[in-house]
Write a protein that holds these residues in place. Structure first.
Motif, PDB file in Angstrom:
ATOM      1  N   SER A  12       0.803  -1.214   0.000  1.00  0.00           N
ATOM      2  CA  SER A  12       0.000   0.000   0.000  1.00  0.00           C
ATOM      3  C   SER A  12       0.844   1.276   0.000  1.00  0.00           C
ATOM      4  O   SER A  12       0.305   2.365   0.171  1.00  0.00           O
ATOM      5  CB  SER A  12      -0.943  -0.003   1.208  1.00  0.00           C
ATOM      6  OG  SER A  12      -0.191  -0.091   2.395  1.00  0.00           O
ATOM      7  N   GLU A  13       2.129   1.136  -0.226  1.00  0.00           N
ATOM      8  CA  GLU A  13       2.989   2.325  -0.274  1.00  0.00           C
ATOM      9  C   GLU A  13       2.631   3.173  -1.487  1.00  0.00           C
ATOM     10  O   GLU A  13       2.458   2.662  -2.594  1.00  0.00           O
ATOM     11  CB  GLU A  13       4.457   1.925  -0.355  1.00  0.00           C
ATOM     12  CG  GLU A  13       5.394   3.111  -0.364  1.00  0.00           C
ATOM     13  CD  GLU A  13       6.851   2.725  -0.484  1.00  0.00           C
ATOM     14  OE1 GLU A  13       7.647   3.604  -0.840  1.00  0.00           O
ATOM     15  OE2 GLU A  13       7.189   1.557  -0.228  1.00  0.00           O
ATOM     16  N   VAL A  14       2.500   4.479  -1.262  1.00  0.00           N
ATOM     17  CA  VAL A  14       2.175   5.407  -2.339  1.00  0.00           C
ATOM     18  C   VAL A  14       3.178   6.555  -2.287  1.00  0.00           C
ATOM     19  O   VAL A  14       3.368   7.167  -1.237  1.00  0.00           O
ATOM     20  CB  VAL A  14       0.744   5.979  -2.193  1.00  0.00           C
ATOM     21  CG1 VAL A  14       0.430   6.933  -3.326  1.00  0.00           C
ATOM     22  CG2 VAL A  14      -0.276   4.858  -2.129  1.00  0.00           C
ATOM     23  N   VAL A  15       3.786   6.843  -3.424  1.00  0.00           N
ATOM     24  CA  VAL A  15       4.676   7.998  -3.516  1.00  0.00           C
ATOM     25  C   VAL A  15       3.795   9.220  -3.698  1.00  0.00           C
ATOM     26  O   VAL A  15       2.938   9.250  -4.591  1.00  0.00           O
ATOM     27  CB  VAL A  15       5.661   7.845  -4.694  1.00  0.00           C
ATOM     28  CG1 VAL A  15       6.529   9.092  -4.831  1.00  0.00           C
ATOM     29  CG2 VAL A  15       6.531   6.601  -4.500  1.00  0.00           C
ATOM     30  N   THR A  16       3.993  10.206  -2.842  1.00  0.00           N
ATOM     31  CA  THR A  16       3.186  11.426  -2.902  1.00  0.00           C
ATOM     32  C   THR A  16       4.085  12.645  -3.079  1.00  0.00           C
ATOM     33  O   THR A  16       5.295  12.587  -2.849  1.00  0.00           O
ATOM     34  CB  THR A  16       2.344  11.608  -1.624  1.00  0.00           C
ATOM     35  OG1 THR A  16       3.218  11.737  -0.498  1.00  0.00           O
ATOM     36  CG2 THR A  16       1.385  10.444  -1.417  1.00  0.00           C
ATOM     37  N   ALA A  17       3.454  13.726  -3.481  1.00  0.00           N
ATOM     38  CA  ALA A  17       4.142  15.010  -3.622  1.00  0.00           C
ATOM     39  C   ALA A  17       3.185  16.094  -3.156  1.00  0.00           C
ATOM     40  O   ALA A  17       1.977  15.872  -3.071  1.00  0.00           O
ATOM     41  CB  ALA A  17       4.511  15.246  -5.085  1.00  0.00           C
ATOM     42  N   LEU A  26       9.402  16.390  -9.457  1.00  0.00           N
ATOM     43  CA  LEU A  26       8.491  15.306  -9.793  1.00  0.00           C
ATOM     44  C   LEU A  26       9.186  14.278 -10.676  1.00  0.00           C
ATOM     45  O   LEU A  26       9.098  13.072 -10.434  1.00  0.00           O
ATOM     46  CB  LEU A  26       7.254  15.852 -10.515  1.00  0.00           C
ATOM     47  CG  LEU A  26       6.371  14.794 -11.177  1.00  0.00           C
ATOM     48  CD1 LEU A  26       5.614  13.999 -10.121  1.00  0.00           C
ATOM     49  CD2 LEU A  26       5.442  15.424 -12.182  1.00  0.00           C
ATOM     50  N   LEU A  27       9.885  14.751 -11.708  1.00  0.00           N
ATOM     51  CA  LEU A  27      10.587  13.838 -12.611  1.00  0.00           C
ATOM     52  C   LEU A  27      11.635  13.023 -11.863  1.00  0.00           C
ATOM     53  O   LEU A  27      11.810  11.827 -12.138  1.00  0.00           O
ATOM     54  CB  LEU A  27      11.229  14.615 -13.765  1.00  0.00           C
ATOM     55  CG  LEU A  27      10.239  15.247 -14.742  1.00  0.00           C
ATOM     56  CD1 LEU A  27      10.968  16.150 -15.733  1.00  0.00           C
ATOM     57  CD2 LEU A  27       9.434  14.189 -15.466  1.00  0.00           C
ATOM     58  N   ARG A  32      13.368   7.913  -9.732  1.00  0.00           N
ATOM     59  CA  ARG A  32      13.942   7.235  -8.563  1.00  0.00           C
ATOM     60  C   ARG A  32      13.107   6.032  -8.147  1.00  0.00           C
ATOM     61  O   ARG A  32      13.631   4.991  -7.771  1.00  0.00           O
ATOM     62  CB  ARG A  32      14.075   8.216  -7.395  1.00  0.00           C
ATOM     63  CG  ARG A  32      14.774   7.631  -6.183  1.00  0.00           C
ATOM     64  CD  ARG A  32      15.132   8.664  -5.112  1.00  0.00           C
ATOM     65  NE  ARG A  32      14.701  10.006  -5.421  1.00  0.00           N
ATOM     66  CZ  ARG A  32      13.723  10.652  -4.790  1.00  0.00           C
ATOM     67  NH1 ARG A  32      13.069  10.070  -3.807  1.00  0.00           N
ATOM     68  NH2 ARG A  32      13.387  11.885  -5.111  1.00  0.00           N
ATOM     69  N   HIS A  33      11.798   6.158  -8.225  1.00  0.00           N
ATOM     70  CA  HIS A  33      10.903   5.078  -7.796  1.00  0.00           C
ATOM     71  C   HIS A  33      10.446   4.178  -8.958  1.00  0.00           C
ATOM     72  O   HIS A  33       9.711   3.230  -8.734  1.00  0.00           O
ATOM     73  CB  HIS A  33       9.682   5.663  -7.080  1.00  0.00           C
ATOM     74  CG  HIS A  33      10.019   6.381  -5.818  1.00  0.00           C
ATOM     75  ND1 HIS A  33      10.360   5.729  -4.649  1.00  0.00           N
ATOM     76  CD2 HIS A  33      10.094   7.708  -5.536  1.00  0.00           C
ATOM     77  CE1 HIS A  33      10.616   6.617  -3.705  1.00  0.00           C
ATOM     78  NE2 HIS A  33      10.460   7.823  -4.219  1.00  0.00           N
ATOM     79  N   ALA A  37       3.264   7.621 -11.999  1.00  0.00           N
ATOM     80  CA  ALA A  37       2.339   8.615 -11.451  1.00  0.00           C
ATOM     81  C   ALA A  37       2.667   8.872  -9.983  1.00  0.00           C
ATOM     82  O   ALA A  37       3.162   7.989  -9.285  1.00  0.00           O
ATOM     83  CB  ALA A  37       0.902   8.131 -11.568  1.00  0.00           C
ATOM     84  N   VAL A  38       2.352  10.078  -9.559  1.00  0.00           N
ATOM     85  CA  VAL A  38       2.514  10.473  -8.166  1.00  0.00           C
ATOM     86  C   VAL A  38       1.201  11.111  -7.713  1.00  0.00           C
ATOM     87  O   VAL A  38       0.620  11.924  -8.432  1.00  0.00           O
ATOM     88  CB  VAL A  38       3.687  11.475  -8.002  1.00  0.00           C
ATOM     89  CG1 VAL A  38       3.729  12.063  -6.604  1.00  0.00           C
ATOM     90  CG2 VAL A  38       5.014  10.810  -8.333  1.00  0.00           C
TER      91      VAL A  38
END
Length: 145
Positions: A12-17, A26-27, A32-33, A37-38
């Protein structure tokens, strides 16, 4: 199969910004991940948008390199299509296809709890179909013995 089954498998890990992150930042996160989408959240962690590689490419075409210094808020999608853990994977696949959405945040009680991609949904659907096929084969073999 439910969305919760997909999350159990993928996590359930979500990369957020935050909306103020630059497109260059963002790029960096996308690379990196190794993601496409973020999810954009405000300071309280509430979902306010989503931004994808496709959003960046389309805006770069329109605005050129100056876009790289702009905040994510200028290019993110704010009308985000979401789902819940209890939603049926087949129904979500249909929604993603109809609305041309590749990434869908998963929410519970207003909080972000995961993110599923069209790849996750297709993989889950294939697993579901394979399981049904195996069950039918076992039924047929038992019935003919």
């Amino acid at each position: 199969m439910r969305i919760s089954d997909l999350l159990r498998h993928k996590g359930s890990e979500v990369v957020t910004a935050t909306p103020g992150l630059s497109v260059t930042g963002l790029l960096d996160d996308l690379a990196r991940h190794n993601i496409g989408a973020v999810v954009v959240v405000d300071d309280a962690g509430a979902l306010v948008g989503i931004v994808t590689e496709r959003d960046v490419v389309r805006r770069l075409n329109d605005r050129g390199a100056q876009l790289l210094h702009a905040p994510v808020a200028e290019i993110m999608t704010t009308r985000v299509v979401t789902c819940e853990r209890g939603d049926d994977v087949t129904a979500i696949a249909k929604i993603m296809t109809e609305r041309r959405v590749r990434h869908m945040p998963v929410v519970a009680d207003g909080s972000l709890v995961g993110l599923v991609s069209i790849g996750d949904v297709v993989r889950g659907r294939i697993e579901q179909l394979e399981s049904q096929s195996e069950q039918l084969e076992r039924y047929i073999v038992r019935g003919s013995s």
